[in-house]
Design a protein around this motif. Structure first.
Motif, PDB file in Angstrom:
ATOM      1  N   ALA A 154       0.845  -1.203   0.000  1.00 29.73           N
ATOM      2  CA  ALA A 154       0.000   0.000   0.000  1.00 29.73           C
ATOM      3  C   ALA A 154       0.877   1.250   0.000  1.00 29.73           C
ATOM      4  N   SER A 155       2.053   1.149   0.620  1.00 35.93           N
ATOM      5  CA  SER A 155       2.968   2.301   0.638  1.00 35.93           C
ATOM      6  C   SER A 155       3.373   2.675  -0.781  1.00 35.93           C
ATOM      7  N   THR A 249      -4.944   2.382  10.475  1.00 38.45           N
ATOM      8  CA  THR A 249      -4.123   1.326  11.066  1.00 38.45           C
ATOM      9  C   THR A 249      -4.326   1.253  12.579  1.00 38.45           C
ATOM     10  N   ASP A 274      -7.059   4.893   0.706  1.00 39.94           N
ATOM     11  CA  ASP A 274      -6.248   3.788   1.208  1.00 39.94           C
ATOM     12  C   ASP A 274      -7.134   2.892   2.071  1.00 39.94           C
ATOM     13  N   ASN A 303      -5.051  -4.193   0.324  1.00 42.68           N
ATOM     14  CA  ASN A 303      -4.041  -5.250   0.334  1.00 42.68           C
ATOM     15  C   ASN A 303      -4.694  -6.624   0.383  1.00 42.68           C
ATOM     16  N   LYS A 306      -3.364  -8.634   3.112  1.00 42.36           N
ATOM     17  CA  LYS A 306      -3.753  -8.520   4.523  1.00 42.36           C
ATOM     18  C   LYS A 306      -4.882  -9.513   4.823  1.00 42.36           C
TER      19      LYS A 306
END
Ligand code: PLP
Length: 478
Positions: A154-155, A249, A274, A303, A306
């Motif tokens: 994701a970064s 997060t 995001d 993601n 994840k």
């Protein structure tokens, strides 16, 4: 037959060792609950157990597997344990591991369509499937103006989005002459630290990323965003990019994407959304409200590595207008020229990302989707959410504890009412016991424990056991 000397592994040897390695992995999964979830080694312990020098002569796979068991396993934190509740999950699953193995076996490097057409086309196709599966805006489809691709993380996805936003805002002049120091970007004070890193790398600088206040639920305040944009414009800055988070997060907070999106539209700012962790929940129609307003987004990512049972790395990244992304990244040196690229009829994903090279990651995602089917994926996501909600109810009904944030999906933020020290002791004891692994954050300046139910194999008995262990440790707090 050539009698040339070779040290390579023959196909026959590979077959034999490959079976042994797959057996080892299958055995690992069947005994995974016997290991302490969090590794107990001290810093330097693993290195100290390894030979100082590499072997002069090749060694057997048996010897290697023996050392994996003896030297490596003690230093492994078992992310694939069903008792793993820390951070956000980073899931593997049988089909995903097999797809990844095939990707390694084929050894394809898919920087251009021409360097392996299937690598590009399967990726485009599976990412289009996901638009339907998650009910994402139609503009994200490759058959529309946009398209999807797999990034490592994701970064990287948000960095690519920020770079494209920077170029769009400067009419592609920053790529040519560098960044002029006037560009500003926005995200909430609860956004992942990767967005700060992106601002550093993209040349905006940390001071030019405005961290917008959040409300009592830790979600971005759109009014504060609008005020900051106006103030920045008046001060001569050039706003270019907003990152909204669907599922932060720290606490899984949901920024109000529709309100943020309207502000972006009004000021012509690139909106990146995001949804690294929470995005997978959109497989289930009942959770899709978190994506309300996504039609305003210029880019989006979640993601699969994840919560969608696809092993790291597999970030699904979408843009609504692929032209601005491609224009940001494209360069065509002579050695990459080829007919397919020049025909304009193909996607070259190297033009959508920072590295040139890329692995055949779509295989593992394809295997996962085909193995589970949409219904199988929905089932497991719903179960995880149900178990997290059940855990949240247990917290609510125990006087010693309190919830520290809303629980929209599968992350429960809670704390013991005894204060920071009590929570730290509780977490340390639980983690040291090896029975489970959970991590913390700080919300409203207070230490908060996080329990995320999302590991592939976590089922009811695991969450019940986690709660039992938490209660036991709470009972013996000083
Ligand atoms: N964004 C959010 C909301 C996250 O929760 C995380 C990680 O947990 C990230 C970004 C960074 O993810 P990655 O490791 O894929 O860069």
């Amino acid at each position: 037959m050539s009698d040339e000397k070779s040290f390579h592994m023959s196909p026959a040897e590979f077959r034999r060792h490959g079976h042994a390695v797959v057996d080892w992995i299958a055995d690992y999964y069947s005994r995974i609950e016997t290991f302490p979830v969090l590794s107990r080694v001290e810093p330097g312990e693993i290195r100290a157990s390894l030979p100082a020098d590499p072997p002069r002569k090749g060694e057997s796979v048996e010897a290697m597997l023996h050392d994996v068991e003896k030297l490596i396993l003690p230093g492994v934190t078992h992310w694939q344990s069903p008792n793993f509740y820390a951070f956000y999950p980073c899931n593997a699953s049988g089909p995903s591991i097999l797809g990844d193995l095939l990707s390694s076996g084929l050894g394809v490097q898919g920087m251009l369509w021409a360097t392996s057409p299937a690598c590009t086309e399967l990726e485009t196709h599976v990412l289009d499937w996901l638009v339907g599966m998650l009910s994402l805006p139609q503009r994200f489809r490759s058959t529309s103006t946009g398209g999807g691709m797999i990034q490592d993380s994701a970064s990287s996805a948000s960095l690519c989005a920020l770079l494209a936003a920077r170029e769009r805002a400067t009419n592609f002049a920053s790529n040519q002459h560098g960044c002029d120091g006037k560009l500003v970007a926005y995200t909430s004070a609860q956004a992942n630290s990767s967005i700060v890193k992106d601002a550093q790398i993209a040349g905006l600088g940390r001071d030019r990323l405005r961290l917008i206040e959040v409300d009592q639920n830790f979600a971005m305040q759109p009014d504060a965003l609008a005020r900051q944009i106006t103030a920045d414009r008046q001060a001569g800055f050039v706003p270019c990019f907003v990152c909204a988070t669907v599922g932060t997060t720290s606490s899984n907070a949901m920024d109000p994407v529709a309100d943020v999106g309207r502000i972006c539209r009004e000021h012509n700012l690139w909106l990146h959304v995001d949804a690294a962790m929470a995005g997978t929940a959109a497989l289930c129609p009942e959770f899709r409200h978190m994506h309300n307003g996504l039609e305003f987004a210029d880019s989006y990512c979640f993601n699969a590595h994840k919560w969608m049972f696809t092993n790291f790395d597999c970030d699904c990244f979408y843009v609504a207008d692929r032209a601005s992304l491609v224009q940001t990244f494209t360069l065509l040196p002579e050695y990459l020229r080829n007919k397919a690229t020049e025909s304009g009829a193909v996607i070259d994903y190297r033009d959508w990302q920072i590295p040139l090279g890329r692995r055949f990651r779509a295989l593992k995602l394809w295997f996962v989707i085909r193995h589970y089917g949409v219904e199988g994926l929905q089932h497991h996501v719903r179960e995880h959410v149900r178990l997290a909600q059940q855990f949240a109810d247990w917290i609510r009904s125990d006087d010693r504890f309190e919830l520290a944030a809303p629980v929209p999906l599968n992350l429960v933020c809670f704390r013991h009412k005894g204060g920071d020290e009590a929570n730290q002791t509780l977490m340390d004891r639980l983690n040291r016991s090896g029975d489970l692994y959970l991590t913390h954050t700080r919300l409203n300046e207070r230490l908060t424990l996080r329990l995320c139910v999302g590991q592939t194999n976590t089922i009811e008995r695991h969450v019940e056991h986690a709660w039992k262990r938490i209660q036991e440790e709470a009972a013996s707090l000083p």
